[in-house]
Design a protein around this motif. Structure first.
Motif, short mmCIF file in Angstrom:
data_model
loop_
_atom_site.label_atom_id
_atom_site.label_comp_id
_atom_site.label_asym_id
_atom_site.label_seq_id
_atom_site.Cartn_x
_atom_site.Cartn_y
_atom_site.Cartn_z
N ALA A 80 1.02 6.47 -8.06
CA ALA A 80 -0.37 6.31 -7.62
C ALA A 80 -0.62 7.14 -6.35
O ALA A 80 -1.69 7.73 -6.19
CB ALA A 80 -0.68 4.84 -7.38
N GLU A 81 0.39 7.21 -5.49
CA GLU A 81 0.23 7.99 -4.25
C GLU A 81 0.19 9.48 -4.56
O GLU A 81 -0.66 10.21 -4.04
CB GLU A 81 1.38 7.68 -3.28
CG GLU A 81 1.25 6.29 -2.66
CD GLU A 81 2.44 5.91 -1.79
OE1 GLU A 81 3.56 6.40 -2.04
OE2 GLU A 81 2.26 5.11 -0.86
N GLU A 82 1.10 9.94 -5.43
CA GLU A 82 1.16 11.36 -5.77
C GLU A 82 -0.11 11.85 -6.44
O GLU A 82 -0.52 13.00 -6.27
CB GLU A 82 2.31 11.60 -6.75
CG GLU A 82 3.63 11.94 -6.10
CD GLU A 82 4.71 12.06 -7.15
OE1 GLU A 82 4.58 12.91 -8.05
OE2 GLU A 82 5.66 11.26 -7.08
N THR A 83 -0.72 10.99 -7.25
CA THR A 83 -1.86 11.42 -8.04
C THR A 83 -3.19 11.13 -7.35
O THR A 83 -4.24 11.49 -7.87
CB THR A 83 -1.87 10.68 -9.39
OG1 THR A 83 -1.83 9.27 -9.13
CG2 THR A 83 -0.67 11.06 -10.23
N GLY A 84 -3.12 10.44 -6.20
CA GLY A 84 -4.35 10.11 -5.51
C GLY A 84 -5.01 8.85 -6.04
O GLY A 84 -5.98 8.35 -5.46
N LEU A 85 -4.46 8.31 -7.14
CA LEU A 85 -5.02 7.08 -7.70
C LEU A 85 -4.94 5.91 -6.73
O LEU A 85 -5.66 4.92 -6.86
CB LEU A 85 -4.25 6.70 -8.98
CG LEU A 85 -4.69 7.35 -10.28
CD1 LEU A 85 -3.72 6.98 -11.40
CD2 LEU A 85 -6.11 6.91 -10.64
N ILE A 86 -4.05 6.02 -5.75
CA ILE A 86 -3.85 4.94 -4.79
C ILE A 86 -5.15 4.62 -4.03
O ILE A 86 -5.33 3.49 -3.56
CB ILE A 86 -2.71 5.28 -3.79
CG1 ILE A 86 -2.28 4.05 -2.98
CG2 ILE A 86 -3.10 6.39 -2.84
CD1 ILE A 86 -1.50 3.02 -3.74
N ILE A 87 -6.04 5.60 -3.91
CA ILE A 87 -7.28 5.36 -3.18
C ILE A 87 -8.11 4.28 -3.87
O ILE A 87 -8.47 3.27 -3.26
CB ILE A 87 -8.10 6.67 -3.01
CG1 ILE A 87 -7.27 7.74 -2.26
CG2 ILE A 87 -9.41 6.41 -2.28
CD1 ILE A 87 -6.80 7.33 -0.87
N SER A 88 -8.38 4.48 -5.17
CA SER A 88 -9.16 3.45 -5.87
C SER A 88 -8.32 2.20 -6.11
O SER A 88 -8.84 1.09 -6.06
CB SER A 88 -9.73 4.01 -7.17
OG SER A 88 -8.75 4.69 -7.89
N MET A 89 -7.03 2.39 -6.34
CA MET A 89 -6.16 1.23 -6.58
C MET A 89 -6.07 0.35 -5.34
O MET A 89 -6.17 -0.87 -5.41
CB MET A 89 -4.77 1.71 -7.00
CG MET A 89 -3.83 0.59 -7.33
SD MET A 89 -2.18 1.18 -7.75
CE MET A 89 -2.49 1.91 -9.31
N GLY A 90 -5.90 1.00 -4.18
CA GLY A 90 -5.78 0.27 -2.93
C GLY A 90 -7.05 -0.51 -2.62
O GLY A 90 -7.00 -1.64 -2.12
N GLU A 91 -8.18 0.10 -2.91
CA GLU A 91 -9.47 -0.56 -2.70
C GLU A 91 -9.58 -1.80 -3.60
O GLU A 91 -10.01 -2.87 -3.17
CB GLU A 91 -10.59 0.43 -3.00
CG GLU A 91 -11.96 -0.12 -2.73
CD GLU A 91 -13.05 0.96 -2.82
OE1 GLU A 91 -12.72 2.16 -2.90
OE2 GLU A 91 -14.23 0.57 -2.81
N GLU A 92 -9.15 -1.62 -4.84
CA GLU A 92 -9.17 -2.71 -5.81
C GLU A 92 -8.24 -3.86 -5.37
O GLU A 92 -8.60 -5.03 -5.48
CB GLU A 92 -8.75 -2.15 -7.18
CG GLU A 92 -8.64 -3.16 -8.30
CD GLU A 92 -9.98 -3.75 -8.72
OE1 GLU A 92 -11.02 -3.28 -8.20
OE2 GLU A 92 -9.96 -4.68 -9.54
N ILE A 93 -7.08 -3.51 -4.84
CA ILE A 93 -6.12 -4.52 -4.38
C ILE A 93 -6.71 -5.32 -3.22
O ILE A 93 -6.67 -6.55 -3.21
CB ILE A 93 -4.78 -3.85 -3.96
CG1 ILE A 93 -4.04 -3.33 -5.20
CG2 ILE A 93 -3.90 -4.81 -3.16
CD1 ILE A 93 -2.88 -2.40 -4.91
N LEU A 94 -7.31 -4.61 -2.26
CA LEU A 94 -7.91 -5.29 -1.11
C LEU A 94 -9.05 -6.20 -1.57
O LEU A 94 -9.19 -7.33 -1.12
CB LEU A 94 -8.41 -4.28 -0.08
CG LEU A 94 -8.98 -4.91 1.20
CD1 LEU A 94 -7.88 -5.58 2.02
CD2 LEU A 94 -9.71 -3.89 2.06
#
Ligand code: C2E
Ligand code: CA
Ligand code: CA
Ligand code: CA
Length: 276
Positions: A80-94
Motif C-alpha cells: 500500500a505504501e509503494e503504490t500510494g494506496l496507503i493514502i486512501s487506506m490510511g484515511e479509511e482506517i482513521l
C-alpha cells in the motif's frame, strides 16, 4: 519457467515476471479491498502496569481477502505504501477507528484514548493535516483522545517533520514514537521534536529475562523518556515476569498478549466496565 538455448537468463526474467505479476495482483486486490470494504480493525487494550485499568486502545488493521482469508498488516501495508494506496487506506482506517470509538461512547462506554498507526508516506502527504482535522470534525472524538503512532522513519527528517508535528501538537493530538529502540535510534530528534509518548519496542521487553545489561538499557530509555516528560508505553508484554519487572515504574502503561491480544470490536465492551 522453461529453458531454451540461452538457459539462465530466460529463467531469471520469467521469475521476475512472475514476481511482478504477483505484486500486480496484490495491488489490484488491494484496490478492490478498499472498494469492497474488506479492511477491518482489531483493537488492543493499553493498560496501566499497576492496576490493570484500561487507558485506551490501539487500532490494528486486517484484511479479509476473499480467497486467502485474513491477511496481517505486515504483508500488505508495504505494498500500500509503494503504490500510494496507503493514502486512501490510511484515511479509511482513521475513519473506521473514529467511528468505532464514537459508537462505543454513544453506547455509554469509556474506551479512553484511541491510538492509530500512521505510515511515513501518509505523514508526508501534503493533505495529511487536513485529513486529520476533517476526520475528527465528523466524529465525536476529541483531539485530546487521539494518539497517532509513528515510527522513527517519520521523524528522521527533523526539518520536514517539525512543522507538521507542531500543528498536531497545537491541535491537541498526541504523537507516539512507535517501536522505539528497534532501528538505529538517534536521540537527537527526541529533544527537538514535540513527541508525547515513547513506545518501547517489544524486543526490549522480551529481553528482560536475559539479564542486567538488557535491564540497564530499558531503564535508561525509561529515564530518558521520563526526563523529556514523555509518557511511556511498553509493547509486547507476554509473561508475568515481564509485568512484574515493569511495575517498578508505576506510571507505565503496557500492551501485550499477557493482558489481551488485539480484539475484534464486538469483544471490546466485554472488557470495559458497564455503560453508565
Ligand atoms: P505495531 O504498531 O508495532 O503493532 C503492534 C504489533 O504487535 C501488532 O501486530 C500486535 O498484534 C502485536 N502484538 C501485540 N501484543 C503482542 C505481544 O505481547 N507479543 C507479540 N509478539 N506481539 C504483540 P499486527 O497487528 O500484526 O501489526 C503489525 C504492524 O503492522 C504494526 O506494528 C504496524 O507497524 C503495522 N500496522 C498495523 N495496523 C496498521 C494501520 O492501521 N496502519 C499502518 N500504517 N500500519 C499498521
Ligand atoms: Ca503501533
Ligand atoms: Ca510497535
Ligand atoms: Ca511497527
Amino acid at each position: 519457467a522453461k529453458k531454451n538455448g540461452g538457459g539462465q537468463t530466460v529463467f531469471f526474467i520469467e521469475d521476475l515476471k512472475e514476481a511482478l505479476t504477483e505484486k500486480a495482483r496484490l495491488e489490484r486486490d488491494l484496490r478492490r479491498a478498499l472498494e469492497n470494504d474488506e479492511l477491518f480493525l482489531h483493537f488492543q487494550p493499553q493498560v496501566s502496569v499497576t492496576g490493570g485499568g484500561i487507558t485506551g486502545f490501539e487500532a490494528l488493521v486486517r484484511w479479509k481477502h476473499p480467497d486467502y482469508g485474513v491477511i496481517p498488516p505486515n504483508t500488505f501495508i508495504p505494498i500500500a505504501e509503494e503504490t500510494g494506496l496507503i493514502i486512501s487506506m490510511g484515511e479509511e482506517i482513521l475513519r473506521k477507528a473514529c467511528q468505532q470509538f464514537t459508537d462505543w461512547k454513544d453506547e455509554g462506554y469509556r474506551p479512553g484514548c484511541l491510538s492509530v498507526n500512521i505510515s511515513t508516506v501518509q505523514f508526508r502527504h501534503p493533505q495529511f493535516m487536513d485529513m486529520i482535522k476533517q476526520t475528527l470534525a465528523t466524529h465525536s472524538v476529541a483531539p485530546s483522545e487521539l494518539i497517532l503512532e509513528m515510527t522513527e522513519s517519520v521523524v528522521q527528517e527533523v526539518e520536514e517533520a517539525f512543522p507538521v508535528l507542531q500543528q498536531l501538537h497545537q491541535l491537541g493530538v498526541r504523537v507516539a514514537l512507535d517501536d522505539f529502540g528497534k532501528g538505529y535510534s538517534s536521540l537527537n530528534y527526541l529533544k527537538s521534536l514535540p513527541l508525547d509518548i515513547l513506545k518501547i519496542d517489544k524486543s526490549f521487553i522480551q529481553a528482560i529475562h536475559l539479564g542486567t545489561r538488557e535491564k540497564a538499557i530499558i531503564e535508561t530509555v525509561m529515564n530518558l523518556g521520563t526526563k523529556l516528560e514523555m509518557q511511556i508505553i511498553a509493547e509486547g508484554v507476554e509473561r508475568p515476569e515481564q509485568l512484574e519487572y515493569l511495575i517498578q515504574s508505576p506510571s507505565l502503561t503496557y500492551q501485550g498478549f499477557y493482558f489481551s491480544a488485539p480484539l475484534p470490536p464486538e469483544k471490546v465492551p466485554t472488557i470495559l466496565t458497564d455503560p453508565i
